[in-house]
Design an enzyme around this catalytic site. Structure first.
Site, PDB file in Angstrom:
ATOM      1  N   CYS A 177       0.845  -1.189   0.000  1.00 35.49           N
ATOM      2  CA  CYS A 177       0.000   0.000   0.000  1.00 35.49           C
ATOM      3  C   CYS A 177       0.886   1.247   0.000  1.00 35.49           C
ATOM      4  O   CYS A 177       2.018   1.222   0.459  1.00 35.49           O
ATOM      5  CB  CYS A 177      -0.979  -0.012   1.169  1.00 35.49           C
ATOM      6  SG  CYS A 177      -0.253  -0.241   2.801  1.00 35.49           S
ATOM      7  N   SER A 209       3.018  -2.463   4.045  1.00 34.91           N
ATOM      8  CA  SER A 209       3.065  -1.016   3.857  1.00 34.91           C
ATOM      9  C   SER A 209       4.354  -0.577   3.180  1.00 34.91           C
ATOM     10  O   SER A 209       5.387  -1.237   3.289  1.00 34.91           O
ATOM     11  CB  SER A 209       2.954  -0.299   5.204  1.00 34.91           C
ATOM     12  OG  SER A 209       4.192  -0.360   5.911  1.00 34.91           O
ATOM     13  N   ASP A 210       4.279   0.549   2.485  1.00 36.60           N
ATOM     14  CA  ASP A 210       5.504   1.240   2.123  1.00 36.60           C
ATOM     15  C   ASP A 210       6.130   1.739   3.420  1.00 36.60           C
ATOM     16  O   ASP A 210       5.496   1.800   4.469  1.00 36.60           O
ATOM     17  CB  ASP A 210       5.205   2.394   1.159  1.00 36.60           C
ATOM     18  CG  ASP A 210       6.381   2.692   0.241  1.00 36.60           C
ATOM     19  OD1 ASP A 210       7.531   2.388   0.615  1.00 36.60           O
ATOM     20  OD2 ASP A 210       6.161   3.249  -0.850  1.00 36.60           O
ATOM     21  N   TYR A 211       7.407   2.115   3.356  1.00 32.61           N
ATOM     22  CA  TYR A 211       8.143   2.438   4.571  1.00 32.61           C
ATOM     23  C   TYR A 211       7.661   3.753   5.175  1.00 32.61           C
ATOM     24  O   TYR A 211       7.768   4.806   4.553  1.00 32.61           O
ATOM     25  CB  TYR A 211       9.639   2.454   4.276  1.00 32.61           C
ATOM     26  CG  TYR A 211      10.194   1.055   4.236  1.00 32.61           C
ATOM     27  CD1 TYR A 211      11.074   0.601   5.197  1.00 32.61           C
ATOM     28  CD2 TYR A 211       9.764   0.150   3.268  1.00 32.61           C
ATOM     29  CE1 TYR A 211      11.542  -0.702   5.203  1.00 32.61           C
ATOM     30  CE2 TYR A 211      10.220  -1.156   3.250  1.00 32.61           C
ATOM     31  CZ  TYR A 211      11.109  -1.577   4.229  1.00 32.61           C
ATOM     32  OH  TYR A 211      11.548  -2.870   4.221  1.00 32.61           O
ATOM     33  N   ALA A 213       4.527   4.446   5.824  1.00 30.17           N
ATOM     34  CA  ALA A 213       3.225   4.823   5.276  1.00 30.17           C
ATOM     35  C   ALA A 213       2.067   4.561   6.233  1.00 30.17           C
ATOM     36  O   ALA A 213       0.943   4.928   5.934  1.00 30.17           O
ATOM     37  CB  ALA A 213       2.972   4.092   3.960  1.00 30.17           C
TER      38      ALA A 213
END
Length: 231
Positions: A177, A209-211, A213
């Site tokens: 995401c 998740s993206d880092y 996010a």
């Protein structure tokens, strides 16, 4: 341990990992970026052409071979999850990540992205397709100022078809995401957005998740997030 990723202590030059749980025989899972080859300065890897050039071939077999090279080198380096491919639609030429995505066309992006995923996963790693969804600008990214106002028809006709192809047809094992805020809610805790993936489509993989996010853990988990990276 499975829900919380870690960065800074992963082996093999990987950007992140989930820690092993020896009592349950669960191994450490290393995760690495790589839309255009093994990333983060790892030596002895091939710098692949920008994926937008791959899409310009209109050739699924070339895209599948691209994925095979990427998947093989990630696996050889000891990385089990590959943060690739990027399949966000190129809506704005000023977007700083157009080069690592595929095209402005949902059908082409879905077809070639699926071929890349098949190539990656044929070599051992799990593909984590990214970035779900409506992520097309860098300005104010990962802040509430990046409010992507979008109606349902545009969402389903432009932004989501490639993700359906990637997850349901090609079987990507995971989805990342994004930093975007579709209709004012961060993507990693956006229940209407994640419910399309997990409930309407019936996707069985995990959402990571993206880092950085994830802004609120409980709303994110309730919305459908499975794993937070960059805790």
């Amino acid at each position: 341990d499975l829900m919380e990723g870690h960065n800074g202590d992963a082996p093999n030059g990987a950007i992140g990992d989930t820690h092993a749980i020896p009592a349950l025989c669960v191994p450490e899972v290393t995760q690495e970026d790589g839309p255009a080859g093994v990333a983060d300065g790892v030596s002895g890897a091939t710098q692949l052409p920008a994926p937008v050039n791959d899409a310009a071939t209109w050739d699924p077999s070339a895209a599948r071979q691209y994925g095979k090279v990427l998947g093989n080198e990630e696996w050889t380096k000891g990385n089990m999850v590959v943060y690739a491919p990027t399949i966000n639609i190129d809506r704005d030429p000023r977007w700083g990540r157009n080069f690592e995505s595929l095209s402005e066309d949902p059908f082409l992006t879905g077809a070639l992205g699926s071929s890349v995923i098949e190539g990656i996963q044929s070599q051992g790693p799990i593909a984590q397709v990214k970035h779900y969804a409506v992520y097309n600008v860098e300005t104010n990214r990962n802040t509430s100022a990046d409010d992507d106002v979008i109606d349902a028809r545009t969402l389903h006709e432009i932004y989501l078809p490639a993700f359906y192809d990637a997850t349901i047809k090609a079987g990507a094992g995971s989805v990342m995401c994004s930093y975007s805020s579709p209709n004012g809610t961060f993507a990693c805790q956006n229940q209407p957005l994640l419910s399309i993936l997990e409930r309407r489509w019936g996707y069985k993989g995990w959402v990571g998740s993206d880092y950085g996010a994830v802004h609120q853990a409980v709303p994110a988990v309730n919305a459908g997030l499975d794993q937070e990276q960059g805790s």
